[in-house]
Design a protein around this motif. Structure first.
Motif, PDB file in Angstrom:
ATOM      1  N   ILE A 344      65.257 -37.928  20.613  1.00 55.00           N
ATOM      2  CA  ILE A 344      65.753 -38.814  21.656  1.00 55.00           C
ATOM      3  C   ILE A 344      65.727 -40.285  21.223  1.00 55.00           C
ATOM      4  CG2 ILE A 344      63.617 -39.334  22.941  1.00 55.00           C
ATOM      5  CD1 ILE A 344      65.431 -38.521  25.471  1.00 55.00           C
ATOM      6  N   ILE A 345      64.951 -40.587  20.195  1.00 54.47           N
ATOM      7  CA  ILE A 345      64.872 -41.967  19.705  1.00 54.47           C
ATOM      8  C   ILE A 345      66.016 -42.292  18.744  1.00 54.47           C
ATOM      9  CG2 ILE A 345      62.370 -42.019  19.977  1.00 54.47           C
ATOM     10  CD1 ILE A 345      62.113 -41.599  16.958  1.00 54.47           C
ATOM     11  N   ARG A 346      66.888 -41.330  18.445  1.00 55.00           N
ATOM     12  CA  ARG A 346      67.961 -41.523  17.469  1.00 55.00           C
ATOM     13  C   ARG A 346      69.311 -41.728  18.159  1.00 55.00           C
ATOM     14  NH1 ARG A 346      66.825 -36.942  12.803  1.00 55.00           N
ATOM     15  NH2 ARG A 346      64.626 -37.476  12.384  1.00 55.00           N
ATOM     16  N   LYS A 371      65.179 -46.177  30.235  1.00 57.49           N
ATOM     17  CA  LYS A 371      65.130 -46.628  28.843  1.00 57.49           C
ATOM     18  C   LYS A 371      63.990 -45.989  28.052  1.00 57.49           C
ATOM     19  CE  LYS A 371      68.607 -49.327  29.541  1.00 57.49           C
ATOM     20  NZ  LYS A 371      69.942 -48.887  29.057  1.00 57.49           N
ATOM     21  N   GLU A 372      63.010 -45.464  28.789  1.00 58.02           N
ATOM     22  CA  GLU A 372      61.890 -44.761  28.150  1.00 58.02           C
ATOM     23  C   GLU A 372      61.653 -43.457  28.907  1.00 58.02           C
ATOM     24  OE1 GLU A 372      58.757 -47.851  26.194  1.00 58.02           O
ATOM     25  OE2 GLU A 372      58.631 -47.554  28.362  1.00 58.02           O
ATOM     26  N   ILE A 373      61.197 -42.457  28.180  1.00 58.38           N
ATOM     27  CA  ILE A 373      60.897 -41.179  28.814  1.00 58.38           C
ATOM     28  C   ILE A 373      59.503 -40.737  28.372  1.00 58.38           C
ATOM     29  CG2 ILE A 373      61.886 -39.657  27.051  1.00 58.38           C
ATOM     30  CD1 ILE A 373      62.570 -39.255  30.765  1.00 58.38           C
ATOM     31  N   LYS A 374      58.693 -40.279  29.314  1.00 58.29           N
ATOM     32  CA  LYS A 374      57.315 -39.890  29.031  1.00 58.29           C
ATOM     33  C   LYS A 374      57.244 -38.394  28.761  1.00 58.29           C
ATOM     34  CE  LYS A 374      52.608 -40.292  30.904  1.00 58.29           C
ATOM     35  NZ  LYS A 374      51.810 -40.645  32.098  1.00 58.29           N
ATOM     36  N   MET A 375      56.660 -38.038  27.628  1.00 58.25           N
ATOM     37  CA  MET A 375      56.445 -36.632  27.269  1.00 58.25           C
ATOM     38  C   MET A 375      55.065 -36.491  26.663  1.00 58.25           C
ATOM     39  SD  MET A 375      60.209 -35.582  25.695  1.00 58.25           S
ATOM     40  CE  MET A 375      60.385 -37.034  24.645  1.00 58.25           C
ATOM     41  N   TYR A 376      54.306 -35.558  27.187  1.00 56.95           N
ATOM     42  CA  TYR A 376      52.961 -35.285  26.689  1.00 56.95           C
ATOM     43  C   TYR A 376      52.116 -36.557  26.593  1.00 56.95           C
ATOM     44  CZ  TYR A 376      55.051 -30.804  25.398  1.00 56.95           C
ATOM     45  OH  TYR A 376      55.707 -29.601  25.421  1.00 56.95           O
ATOM     46  N   TYR A 380      58.679 -42.532  24.944  1.00 56.59           N
ATOM     47  CA  TYR A 380      59.649 -42.544  23.848  1.00 56.59           C
ATOM     48  C   TYR A 380      60.878 -43.341  24.288  1.00 56.59           C
ATOM     49  CZ  TYR A 380      56.889 -38.694  21.914  1.00 56.59           C
ATOM     50  OH  TYR A 380      55.868 -37.923  21.420  1.00 56.59           O
ATOM     51  N   PRO A 381      61.302 -44.315  23.476  1.00 60.65           N
ATOM     52  CA  PRO A 381      62.528 -45.055  23.824  1.00 60.65           C
ATOM     53  C   PRO A 381      63.737 -44.137  23.760  1.00 60.65           C
ATOM     54  CG  PRO A 381      61.773 -45.638  21.622  1.00 60.65           C
ATOM     55  CD  PRO A 381      60.703 -44.786  22.219  1.00 60.65           C
ATOM     56  N   VAL A 382      64.624 -44.283  24.736  1.00 60.90           N
ATOM     57  CA  VAL A 382      65.820 -43.436  24.799  1.00 60.90           C
ATOM     58  C   VAL A 382      66.954 -44.143  24.067  1.00 60.90           C
ATOM     59  CG1 VAL A 382      67.494 -42.290  26.294  1.00 60.90           C
ATOM     60  CG2 VAL A 382      65.089 -42.443  26.986  1.00 60.90           C
ATOM     61  N   ALA A 383      67.218 -43.697  22.834  1.00 61.23           N
ATOM     62  CA  ALA A 383      68.341 -44.240  22.064  1.00 61.23           C
ATOM     63  C   ALA A 383      69.509 -43.252  22.016  1.00 61.23           C
ATOM     64  CB  ALA A 383      67.896 -44.571  20.642  1.00 61.23           C
ATOM     65  N   ALA A 384      69.240 -41.982  22.331  1.00 61.81           N
ATOM     66  CA  ALA A 384      70.277 -40.948  22.272  1.00 61.81           C
ATOM     67  C   ALA A 384      71.348 -41.194  23.325  1.00 61.81           C
ATOM     68  CB  ALA A 384      69.650 -39.578  22.488  1.00 61.81           C
ATOM     69  N   LYS A 385      72.521 -40.649  23.070  1.00 56.62           N
ATOM     70  CA  LYS A 385      73.601 -40.677  24.043  1.00 56.62           C
ATOM     71  C   LYS A 385      73.336 -39.581  25.084  1.00 56.62           C
ATOM     72  CE  LYS A 385      78.648 -40.263  24.399  1.00 56.62           C
ATOM     73  NZ  LYS A 385      79.903 -39.985  23.637  1.00 56.62           N
ATOM     74  N   ILE A 386      73.282 -39.974  26.360  1.00 47.55           N
ATOM     75  CA  ILE A 386      73.024 -39.027  27.449  1.00 47.55           C
ATOM     76  C   ILE A 386      74.332 -38.803  28.199  1.00 47.55           C
ATOM     77  CG2 ILE A 386      71.603 -38.477  29.443  1.00 47.55           C
ATOM     78  CD1 ILE A 386      69.978 -39.019  26.876  1.00 47.55           C
ATOM     79  N   VAL A 387      74.786 -37.559  28.242  1.00 50.43           N
ATOM     80  CA  VAL A 387      76.034 -37.246  28.940  1.00 50.43           C
ATOM     81  C   VAL A 387      75.795 -36.085  29.895  1.00 50.43           C
ATOM     82  CG1 VAL A 387      77.484 -38.073  27.043  1.00 50.43           C
ATOM     83  CG2 VAL A 387      76.839 -35.664  27.134  1.00 50.43           C
ATOM     84  N   GLU A 388      76.676 -35.956  30.861  1.00 49.06           N
ATOM     85  CA  GLU A 388      76.565 -34.872  31.841  1.00 49.06           C
ATOM     86  C   GLU A 388      77.890 -34.129  31.917  1.00 49.06           C
ATOM     87  OE1 GLU A 388      75.247 -34.212  36.529  1.00 49.06           O
ATOM     88  OE2 GLU A 388      75.956 -36.171  35.863  1.00 49.06           O
ATOM     89  N   ILE A 389      77.806 -32.806  31.898  1.00 50.50           N
ATOM     90  CA  ILE A 389      78.986 -31.981  32.163  1.00 50.50           C
ATOM     91  C   ILE A 389      78.754 -31.311  33.509  1.00 50.50           C
ATOM     92  CG2 ILE A 389      80.453 -30.083  31.379  1.00 50.50           C
ATOM     93  CD1 ILE A 389      79.629 -30.650  28.540  1.00 50.50           C
ATOM     94  N   GLU A 390      79.407 -31.854  34.542  1.00 56.32           N
ATOM     95  CA  GLU A 390      79.125 -31.408  35.902  1.00 56.32           C
ATOM     96  C   GLU A 390      79.674 -30.021  36.199  1.00 56.32           C
ATOM     97  OE1 GLU A 390      79.377 -34.364  39.134  1.00 56.32           O
ATOM     98  OE2 GLU A 390      80.137 -35.723  37.590  1.00 56.32           O
ATOM     99  N   GLY A 391      80.733 -29.634  35.528  1.00 54.82           N
ATOM    100  CA  GLY A 391      81.408 -28.388  35.871  1.00 54.82           C
ATOM    101  C   GLY A 391      80.672 -27.132  35.481  1.00 54.82           C
ATOM    102  N   LEU A 392      79.459 -27.243  34.973  1.00 52.36           N
ATOM    103  CA  LEU A 392      78.725 -26.060  34.516  1.00 52.36           C
ATOM    104  C   LEU A 392      77.649 -25.602  35.500  1.00 52.36           C
ATOM    105  CD1 LEU A 392      78.360 -26.815  30.705  1.00 52.36           C
ATOM    106  CD2 LEU A 392      79.668 -24.963  31.762  1.00 52.36           C
ATOM    107  N   SER A 393      77.579 -26.218  36.667  1.00 49.16           N
ATOM    108  CA  SER A 393      76.549 -25.834  37.619  1.00 49.16           C
ATOM    109  C   SER A 393      76.771 -24.416  38.121  1.00 49.16           C
ATOM    110  CB  SER A 393      76.546 -26.798  38.809  1.00 49.16           C
ATOM    111  OG  SER A 393      75.630 -26.343  39.784  1.00 49.16           O
ATOM    112  N   ALA A 394      75.666 -23.706  38.341  1.00 49.54           N
ATOM    113  CA  ALA A 394      75.737 -22.357  38.916  1.00 49.54           C
ATOM    114  C   ALA A 394      75.699 -22.386  40.440  1.00 49.54           C
ATOM    115  CB  ALA A 394      74.577 -21.512  38.389  1.00 49.54           C
ATOM    116  N   HIS A 395      75.604 -23.589  41.024  1.00 53.70           N
ATOM    117  CA  HIS A 395      75.603 -23.737  42.476  1.00 53.70           C
ATOM    118  C   HIS A 395      77.003 -24.032  42.987  1.00 53.70           C
ATOM    119  CE1 HIS A 395      71.282 -23.951  43.635  1.00 53.70           C
ATOM    120  NE2 HIS A 395      71.118 -24.321  42.384  1.00 53.70           N
ATOM    121  N   GLY A 396      77.341 -23.456  44.128  1.00 55.51           N
ATOM    122  CA  GLY A 396      78.577 -23.831  44.790  1.00 55.51           C
ATOM    123  C   GLY A 396      78.538 -25.278  45.244  1.00 55.51           C
TER     124      GLY A 396
END
Length: 452
Positions: A344-346, A371-376, A380-396
């Protein structure tokens, strides 16, 4: 008759609805709360009634937010029967074992690295306690009425969503109560469209996407674009995924793209032992989904399937471009955290969010631009590209939920909206009242409703 909302009231997790009638207590679903610390704290709190006084649990399906509190129910004295479909029994067993294993591992890690204020940190429940739930399961057939008591009967009918998922019609004190469970989409790639109820005096309707319409985008095209862009940058694609149905749906799309030559030759990894086992459940329950057996096997052949954690570590430290599908879907735990710790830092990394993210989860925080995400215990600084694909939800979506009510022969006395966040609940209530001219209520956590 009394109805008490013990979970998924004003939130999308912790599904539990208690019905009490003439000395009989029935719990519809028994799920874990997920999300922020305040929400998760509810999992440690006792129920307002003794589990030993609950006679039956009726599960709608096997997702953690619907079955994940069962080990505590049994540990605290429940001795009744847990009714569900055959796929739900198999999936619930996997989900509970995986949940317990993750909790044991995280407690051990917290004790080793001293980042928990609890000394010692303890799991919510253990693998042994999860195993103790299994003997209580009783498998029932869909579209078949079965008796719980001389004056109480139930019938399950398909809800789409995931393997084995059903809505429940409960006939009690001469009234029909219909619990939707989680409702699938009318046009899902893998699952059949949900069945609609025909009669109901009271409806308990999920509202996860009560304020949203799924976009008309093509998820396959979006997936192709993100995979190709990451490959050209020399980066990795990490797809946090629910192990049941969602992981298999993404595998299906990647297989289609790979077969058409639209994405590169590189490693495609599924790193969720539970998700891999779910593929076997797909093969054993062909009547529940659209995927042919030969297609299922051809799809699996293009993936490297990781079950051992040593192989996870090897994959993480192999820096060549790859696509990894790993649990959990809301990034609340599981192996996806191990990948994100390194990637996630890349900036060349792409993280693809493919399902609903509850308030307080890491997935929601990433979508909200944290900008930061806590794990364990570390940030960790968030440098990765974060994208969402909405059409894949299993919910109506909102239209699917409204249409689910369309075949009722008479107006129900009340529709109770559950399993949704505030904006979704309010938007869906307004739509239902406008379209169907029916009383629609949004219960709060712990509320008791009396039905005369």
């Amino acid at each position: 008759m009394k109805i008490q909302f013990l979970g998924a009231a004003g939130t999308v997790t912790g599904s539990k609805t208690l019905i009490e009638s003439k000395g009989i207590r029935i719990l519809i679903d028994c799920g874990l709360f997920q999300g922020n610390k305040e929400m998760r704290q509810h999992n440690w709190e006792p129920l307002p009634v003794l589990p030993s006084t609950i006679d039956f649990v009726l599960l709608t399906h096997g997702h953690l937010d619907h079955c994940g509190w069962l080990p505590l129910l049994v540990k605290q004295g429940f001795e009744g029967k847990i009714f569900c479909t055959s796929p739900t029994k198999a999936i619930s067993r996997l989900i509970l074992m995986d949940s317990a294993k993750i909790q044991e591992e995280e407690a051990e890690k917290a004790n080793q690295e001293h980042y928990s204020k609890h000394i010692p940190a303890e799991p919510l429940y253990t693998v042994k306690q999860a195993e103790e739930v299994v003997p209580f399961f009783r498998v029932i057939n869909v579209d078949t009425v079965f008796d719980l008591d001389a004056e109480i009967s139930a019938c399950y009918f398909s809800a789409g969503h995931i393997l084995g998922a059903c809505s429940i019609e409960l006939t009690i004190e001469g009234k029909k109560l219909v619990f939707s469970g989680d409702i699938g989409r009318d046009n899902d790639d893998l699952m059949y469209a949900p069945e609609k109820p025909k009669t109901a005096d009271y409806v308990f309707l999920e509202s996860t996407y009560g304020d949203k319409l799924h976009p008309d985008n093509d998820p396959r095209e979006e997936l192709k674009q993100h995979i190709n862009e990451a490959f050209e940058k020399g980066g990795n694609v990490v797809i946090p995924s629910f192990a049941v149905e969602r992981a298999q749906a993404i595998m299906y799309l990647i297989w289609q793209l790979k077969k058409a030559g639209e994405i590169p030759d590189m490693p495609y990894i599924i790193d969720t032992p539970m998700g891999i086992k779910v593929i076997d459940i797909f093969e054993d329950n062909k009547e529940w989904h659209k995927l042919k057996l030969e297609d299922c096997r051809e799809m699996c052949a293009i993936f490297s399937m990781i079950t051992e954690y040593e192989d996870t570590i090897a994959a993480i430290y192999d820096d060549q471009p790859k696509v990894v599908i790993a649990a959990s879907g809301m990034i609340t735990g599981g192996r996806v955290l191990s990948y994100l710790e390194r990637y996630i830092i890349r900036p060349e990394t792409t993280v693809i969010i493919v399902g609903f993210q509850a308030e307080g989860t890491r997935g929601r925080k990433l979508l909200d631009g944290e900008k930061e995400i806590k794990m364990y215990g570390k940030y960790y600084p968030v440098a990765a590209k974060i994208v969402e694909i909405e059409g894949l939800s299993a919910h109506g979506d909102q239209d699917d939920l409204l249409n689910w009510l369309s075949q009722l022969d008479e107006k129900p006395k009340t529709v109770f909206l559950v399993h949704g966040e505030t904006e979704a609940l309010v938007a869906l209530r307004d739509k239902i009242e406008t379209r169907y001219d029916v009383n629609c209520e949004i219960p709060y956590q712990g509320q008791i409703v009396e039905i005369n």
